[in-house]
Each structure stands twice: as C-alpha cells, then as structure tokens.
Design an enzyme around this catalytic site. Sequence first.
Site, PDB file in Angstrom:
ATOM      1  N   HIS A   1       0.598  -1.156  -0.294  1.00 44.48           N
ATOM      2  CA  HIS A   1       0.130   0.409  -0.242  1.00 44.48           C
ATOM      3  C   HIS A   1       0.728   1.466  -0.364  1.00 44.48           C
ATOM      4  CE1 HIS A   1       0.509   1.196   4.037  1.00 44.48           C
ATOM      5  NE2 HIS A   1       0.533  -0.122   4.244  1.00 44.48           N
TER       6      HIS A   1
ATOM      7  N   ASP B   1      -0.256   4.702   0.573  1.00 45.18           N
ATOM      8  CA  ASP B   1      -0.402   5.547   1.883  1.00 45.18           C
ATOM      9  C   ASP B   1      -0.138   5.555   2.856  1.00 45.18           C
ATOM     10  OD1 ASP B   1      -2.036   3.290   2.563  1.00 45.18           O
ATOM     11  OD2 ASP B   1      -3.773   3.752   3.874  1.00 45.18           O
TER      12      ASP B   1
ATOM     13  N   GLU C   1      -5.060   1.576   3.064  1.00 40.35           N
ATOM     14  CA  GLU C   1      -4.860   0.491   4.323  1.00 40.35           C
ATOM     15  C   GLU C   1      -4.557   0.695   5.623  1.00 40.35           C
ATOM     16  OE1 GLU C   1      -3.286  -2.137   6.527  1.00 40.35           O
ATOM     17  OE2 GLU C   1      -2.439  -0.399   6.434  1.00 40.35           O
ATOM     18  N   GLU C   2      -4.092   2.328   6.261  1.00 39.87           N
ATOM     19  CA  GLU C   2      -3.793   2.449   6.876  1.00 39.87           C
ATOM     20  C   GLU C   2      -5.517   2.656   7.661  1.00 39.87           C
ATOM     21  OE1 GLU C   2      -1.740   2.349   8.511  1.00 39.87           O
ATOM     22  OE2 GLU C   2       0.514   1.961   7.530  1.00 39.87           O
TER      23      GLU C   2
HETATM   24 ZN    ZN Z   1       0.911  -1.020   6.633  1.00 44.68          ZN
END
Ligand code: ZN
Length: 475
Positions: A126, A128, A195-196
Amino acid sequence: MNIYNVIAIIAAYFAAWVAIDASLEAKFASITQHPARDCPVPPNDQAVQRLAQFLQFQTISDSHSDDHIKSGHHAAFTSLLAFLREQYPEVHSQLQVEEVGLGGWSRLITWQGSDPQLKPILYISHYDVVPVTPGTEQLWSHGPFNGSVADGFLWGRGALDVKLGVIGLLEAVTRLLARGWTPHRTIMLSFGHDEEVGGSGGAGEVAALLKTRGVQLECVVDEGGVVLLDGLKGLAAQPMALVGTAEKLYTSLHVDLVSPGGHSSMPPTDGSDIAGQAARLITRLNAHPFPARLREPLPSFLAAIAPYAPRIVRPLMAYSHIQPLSWVLAQLLVSSRTAVLDHVTAALKAAGVHGATLSISNASHIGPPGHVTASNTTYFEALRQAVQEHWRYADKAVAVAPFLMSGGTDSKHFADLTEHGILRFVPVSVNKTAGELGSVHSTNERMRVADVKLMVCTYARMMELMAGASGSPPS
Ligand SMILES: [Zn+2]
C-alpha cells in the site's frame, strides 16, 4: 511429587532461562550482515533514489473522507501515481494496470502467466501512510517527507510501512521483465490507497472485483513480519525472519450502563451510580484477564525457533503443542480467546452491574482465529528459500519462522479467496533494540539503504519460485 514440587521445578527451569538471557545479549553484538547471493539482474542505485523520492509524497489516508484520502492530499496521490507510471514504464506498458477502489485510487496489476489454468499469486502492498503526529515534526532527525538518505538509512514516513514494498515489488518485476522471464502462474500486484484506515476502499474493492470475476488465488504475500536483526530476546540470539501466518483479530465493545439518576448532591450509596459500576467492571476485568491458551501459529513459531534457543528450553519449545507443556507455556505467554462477549458478560455479573447492554462496534473483526496459514506448504518453503539465499549473517542463513501478527493488514480482505493462505513478510531488516521497529507509525521511521537491493532480489526470487517459469510450479 505434589503440585508444589512441580511448580518449584518449573520455576527453577524458567529462572535458568532468565539467567542465560543475559549471556545471549553479548552474542547479539557480534552479528554482522553478509548478503550472500547476488541477483541475476541486481537493482542499481536508482532503486534507492526512486524509493527516496517515493517517500516525499504526502499520501495520507483518512477514513472520514468519501474516497479515504485526507482532505488536501489528493494532489500527492495524483503525483505519486504519475511518478510510478514514469519510473516503471515497462510495468505499465507490458502488464495490465487497472484503477480500482474508491475514486479509482488503488491499483491492480496483472502479469499474465503462461498457464491460464493455474491460480494467480497475489502480492499486496500500500502507498498510503499515517500522518505525522502534530508537534513531533521537530523530533525527526530528517524531515518525515524529505526522503533523506543519510547515515546508511532512508528516512521518512512509509520507509518501513510500507512504501518500500511498492517500490520493491515494482523493481523486482522490472528486473524480471528485463531478463525476459515470464511467469508460469499469473502474478498479481495489489496496491491499496487506504490500508491505514482499514483498506475497505482499496484492497477491499480489489478483493470484491476478483470475486465478481471468479478469480481464486493460489497464495497471497502481504506486508507483515521482517528480519529481526537482534533476534528474539531470551529465545534466539541470531537474526530471525518472521513470517505472519495469522493475524490477531480485535473487537471494540460498547458497554451501556444504567442508573436510576437523581441529584448529584445525594449520590446513591448502594453502588448503583455509573462511576461505581464502571469502576467495579474495570477492576474485575483487570483482575481476571482472558484465560491463556497456546494455539496455532504459536506452537509452530516456537518449534521453528527452538533450534536457535538456549538448549535448556529447546524441548519445551519443540513440543509446545503437547499437554501439559502447552498449558505451562500458555501461562507464560499472553494469549486471548474470542469469547469476548461471554467474558465481559461474566465480569458484569461478578461486578454486580445490572441492566447493562453490550454491543460490538462495527469496526471490529471478531471471529474464530481461523485463517491460520500452514507453515509446511511449498509457498512457505519458497519464501524461506528466497530469504535464506539473500540474508545471511556470520556465514549462517537467517532463520525463518511463522508467527502471529498483532496488527491487521490489507490481506484480511483476501482471506476467503486464497487456497494456500497468506504469508505476511517484507524483506527488510530491523534492529528492535535500536528502536527501528518502534519508528513505524512514530518518529524517525527509517530503513537500511543496504536492504533495498536485498529486498528487490528477495521479491524477484520469491516470484521465480512461487510462479515458476520452469513448468514445475509449487503445488
Ligand atoms: Zn502497512
């Protein structure tokens, strides 16, 4: 032999364990890194420069916005994606690149294998990152979004979590393309933009898309464990590569307490006031934690690191799945069970709190701790081989062990789609004692410059072994 003798023997056993722990500390200091196997087409310094530039984009996600991108940061995501197109032209011209997810901000990249009958391997990362906590900017040795290369490290938010994975995978594919290599089994890359904040708008949408297309995955490789340079305190005095084969689930509970009310000048004295009820419940929960049990992947983890552990504890670790060793270890290790509601309900009763209601928050991932990936599959072995060919210390290959991840990753969205499970590992080394692991989501996040090459080589080797070009792929 009565129970007190048994307890005394166990206590002596662990006292010895603790005593030799100190002698292990000295051994850590002598470990040095010796990359063993060179890539057929090694990455050049450009890979480091690309990653340094990649760290400069302030791609911060936010669950409260419609597309999960923090207000004011859309331009950063646009620039980051343009940067990837510009820096990885082979990937973008020879592979299928799809815009997926909320606002089309995530990417699904497909490298068609020569045998369409075989299920694809999916690699996840990811781009982000989490924001820098306001007020901590000055604590960074190098600005969090400067992309500095200094003192042997690449500094910046995302250096470990997990912009390195995006660059590492794209570099690996580029190098395999340059060699004219073609996968036997289709390789997919999924890069999420949120994802975060849970990944529902990125990886979640990619998984939904694959489902509608009827795609079943052979195996998934996601971020997770790393190479712990300083080993495992008290257990293994050598670098260990830990591969997450299960994720700890979590739940958030709402407890609504009821009180008869009344004027604050005349508080109830029978304990029915809200503060009193809450205090009793919290005290009760604190005094009676969840019963500990040892379950997979912990016994596999202990068995895998047993050969590197002090001799005195090896048998205990190697046979930890057998009672009563399992019980003994469970008392020493923190564990939990899923019957959270039952436990809290019992605590409410014991604390004399009546009429309270319990509900599970929507953000929870409660459930049986299923989806434990076996560590005896050909895919785990392929990962182990790729790691051990490149990561060696003092002429010894780094040990590879499965472990339970305490955090969640995007791979949870693909749990139902994969036949041979999820392997959570990023080929990067971290010195826990030096606070490098603690820099994730915190201050001074950084990775070793020397690891960039090792990471790219390891990813490329994983792809070769897992999506085999030879016609004899792992099964
Ligand atoms: Zn991560």
